[in-house]
Design a protein around this motif. Structure first.
Motif, PDB file in Angstrom:
ATOM      1  N   PHE A 141      31.694 -23.349  10.212  1.00 50.54           N
ATOM      2  CA  PHE A 141      30.780 -23.636   8.987  1.00 50.54           C
ATOM      3  C   PHE A 141      31.488 -24.098   7.964  1.00 50.54           C
ATOM      4  O   PHE A 141      32.883 -24.107   7.660  1.00 50.54           O
ATOM      5  N   ASN A 142      30.956 -24.972   7.183  1.00 50.21           N
ATOM      6  CA  ASN A 142      31.671 -25.685   6.172  1.00 50.21           C
ATOM      7  C   ASN A 142      31.630 -24.649   4.853  1.00 50.21           C
ATOM      8  O   ASN A 142      30.438 -24.554   4.307  1.00 50.21           O
ATOM      9  N   PRO A 143      32.682 -24.234   4.276  1.00 46.68           N
ATOM     10  CA  PRO A 143      32.484 -23.522   3.135  1.00 46.68           C
ATOM     11  C   PRO A 143      31.890 -23.989   1.920  1.00 46.68           C
ATOM     12  O   PRO A 143      31.306 -23.079   1.216  1.00 46.68           O
ATOM     13  N   ILE A 145      28.520 -19.182  17.318  1.00 46.10           N
ATOM     14  CA  ILE A 145      28.355 -17.858  16.971  1.00 46.10           C
ATOM     15  C   ILE A 145      29.168 -17.599  15.735  1.00 46.10           C
ATOM     16  O   ILE A 145      28.536 -17.237  14.571  1.00 46.10           O
ATOM     17  N   LYS A 146      30.408 -17.863  15.657  1.00 45.76           N
ATOM     18  CA  LYS A 146      31.134 -17.832  14.539  1.00 45.76           C
ATOM     19  C   LYS A 146      30.831 -18.655  13.545  1.00 45.76           C
ATOM     20  O   LYS A 146      30.784 -17.962  12.417  1.00 45.76           O
ATOM     21  N   THR A 147      30.551 -19.806  13.785  1.00 46.75           N
ATOM     22  CA  THR A 147      29.981 -20.860  12.554  1.00 46.75           C
ATOM     23  C   THR A 147      28.661 -20.193  11.884  1.00 46.75           C
ATOM     24  O   THR A 147      28.486 -20.268  10.644  1.00 46.75           O
ATOM     25  N   LEU A 182      22.277 -15.607  19.770  1.00 48.12           N
ATOM     26  CA  LEU A 182      21.691 -15.059  18.653  1.00 48.12           C
ATOM     27  C   LEU A 182      21.886 -13.657  18.138  1.00 48.12           C
ATOM     28  O   LEU A 182      22.208 -13.440  16.889  1.00 48.12           O
ATOM     29  N   ASN A 183      22.028 -12.736  19.199  1.00 45.90           N
ATOM     30  CA  ASN A 183      22.524 -11.464  18.840  1.00 45.90           C
ATOM     31  C   ASN A 183      23.864 -11.317  18.367  1.00 45.90           C
ATOM     32  O   ASN A 183      24.251 -10.557  17.765  1.00 45.90           O
ATOM     33  N   GLY A 184      24.734 -12.505  18.919  1.00 43.35           N
ATOM     34  CA  GLY A 184      25.885 -12.450  18.185  1.00 43.35           C
ATOM     35  C   GLY A 184      26.110 -12.658  16.784  1.00 43.35           C
ATOM     36  O   GLY A 184      26.875 -12.259  15.999  1.00 43.35           O
ATOM     37  N   VAL A 185      25.321 -13.753  16.352  1.00 43.74           N
ATOM     38  CA  VAL A 185      25.102 -14.159  14.926  1.00 43.74           C
ATOM     39  C   VAL A 185      24.468 -12.840  14.340  1.00 43.74           C
ATOM     40  O   VAL A 185      25.037 -12.636  13.041  1.00 43.74           O
ATOM     41  N   LEU A 186      23.624 -12.409  14.595  1.00 46.21           N
ATOM     42  CA  LEU A 186      22.634 -11.204  13.955  1.00 46.21           C
ATOM     43  C   LEU A 186      23.391  -9.955  13.898  1.00 46.21           C
ATOM     44  O   LEU A 186      23.298  -9.190  12.992  1.00 46.21           O
ATOM     45  N   SER A 187      24.882  -9.779  14.789  1.00 47.78           N
ATOM     46  CA  SER A 187      25.221  -8.811  14.529  1.00 47.78           C
ATOM     47  C   SER A 187      26.109  -8.403  13.209  1.00 47.78           C
ATOM     48  O   SER A 187      26.659  -7.493  12.753  1.00 47.78           O
TER      49      SER A 187
END
Length: 367
Positions: free
Chosen positions: A114-116, A169-171, A222-227
């Motif tokens: 992800f670009n901060p 997921i991390k992004t 998706l659930n990794g992101v939503l966690s």
């Protein structure tokens, strides 16, 4: 009114994009011709966003968007500004039913992060300040699954799709928290990829994974992101079958994905397309947990100006209650009015008439 009724998605909601005013089209042309600066174009967009916020509030929407007025395409503008992703012009556009889209796409060129300093976070802050607490400011972004479309992953950088998924997921975890820190409390992931997993022939696959393996991977991503989702952040998804100049990309019921994704995804709401026969029936909705996510029935087409028959809308809402409790149901257009800068084949007046009609019927049949 109960507390739940004050939270999005609302009984009458909308997916996000709105037809670009001619002033924005004109400013884009002037910028491309070197006649105005980027700052001047940005200021024009901001002025038009302010106007469209006021219009949404005027007609009675409780959640408003910026209309996606700063974007050319619903997904590429966000994705190409992630680290490790770039936009480019391919040899061909996507093939929709009866039309080929404008040629533009994204591709993986490095490790994805992800670009901060992602401009869309800054844009949300401007948008939210214009809303000024008068409604809920809704932010739309493409689903992380859009990065699994055929041709995007560079297999020399990510030979293992699971490693690719881990970085995505991390992004997106970082993206969710960045928007939250910017003040966003209603975030939507727009997802053509998952809807495509419902089709017999997956339209966007370039792996050796089976249908079930791809569905499982999408669920884990998706659930990794939503966690990391804070409790007071509402995240919904729109499962779209394509929307380009009033054309669609593919047909498919949600049946194939319902047993895994509807049953197990940790979203707060699903915006689903139910505007015509290609959408299939409501039976897949029985997989939605009772008392769980809201189901936003896209019973109204954003592709054409004609208003849907009220008796038919009532009958379809009643039919859906066979599978989902009425308290979990909402209504909306099946998609946005302008997923790309071109917009669908209807006027701004027709767009506003349709949204007013949805609000009227939402109050009548779902209040």
């Amino acid at each position: 009114m109960s507390k739940s009724n004050q939270l999005p998605p609302f009984r009458a909601d909308h997916v996000g994009s709105l037809l670009r005013p001619e002033r924005i089209h004109h400013a884009r042309r002037d910028f491309q011709n070197g006649e105005i600066t980027a700052d001047e174009m940005y200021n024009i967009e901001t002025e038009e966003i302010s106007k469209v916020i006021d219009k949404q509030i005027e007609i009675g929407l409780k959640a408003v968007t910026d209309g996606e007025f700063r974007r050319r395409f619903w997904h590429t503008d966000f994705l190409e500004l992630l680290d490790g992703v770039e936009g480019y012009v391919p040899d061909r556009g996507y093939q929709f039913v009866g039309i080929e889209t404008e040629k533009y796409n994204v591709r993986n060129v490095g490790k994805i992060k992800f670009n901060p300093d992602h401009p869309h976070v800054r844009d949300f802050k401007v948008f939210d300040s214009l809303v000024d607490g008068r409604a809920v400011a809704k932010q739309t972004i493409p689903s992380p699954n859009q990065l699994f479309n055929a041709g995007i992953r560079d297999k020399s950088i990510y030979p293992d799709i699971e490693e690719y998924a881990k970085d995505i997921i991390k992004t997106y975890q970082d993206a969710v928290l960045a928007f939250y820190d910017a003040g966003c409390r209603y975030l939507q992931f727009d997802d053509v990829y998952i809807a495509g997993l419902s089709a017999d022939d997956i339209p966007f696959n370039d792996t050796d994974y089976s249908h079930e393996e791809l569905i499982d991977l999408a669920l884990r991503v998706l659930n990794g992101v939503l966690s990391v989702k804070p409790k007071d952040l509402v995240i919904t998804t729109h499962l779209c079958r394509g929307n380009y100049r009033s054309k669609y990309a593919f047909e498919a019921s949600y049946e194939r994905i319902s047993h895994q994704l509807f049953a197990n995804l940790k979203y707060d709401g699903f915006f689903l397309e139910y505007d015509d026969d290609r959408s299939g029936g409501f039976k897949p909705l029985e997989k939605i947990p009772n008392g769980g996510p809201r189901v936003v029935l896209g019973l109204f087409t954003s592709k054409f100006p004609e208003l849907e028959d009220e008796a038919l809308i009532k009958a379809r809402i009643d039919e859906a209650t066979q599978y989902v409790d009425r308290s979990q149901l909402c209504i909306s257009p099946q998609c946005g009015f302008a997923s790309t800068h071109h917009g669908n084949e209807l006027t701004e007046e027709a767009q506003w008439n349709k949204l007013r009609y949805i609000i009227e019927l939402g109050e009548k049949y779902l209040s």
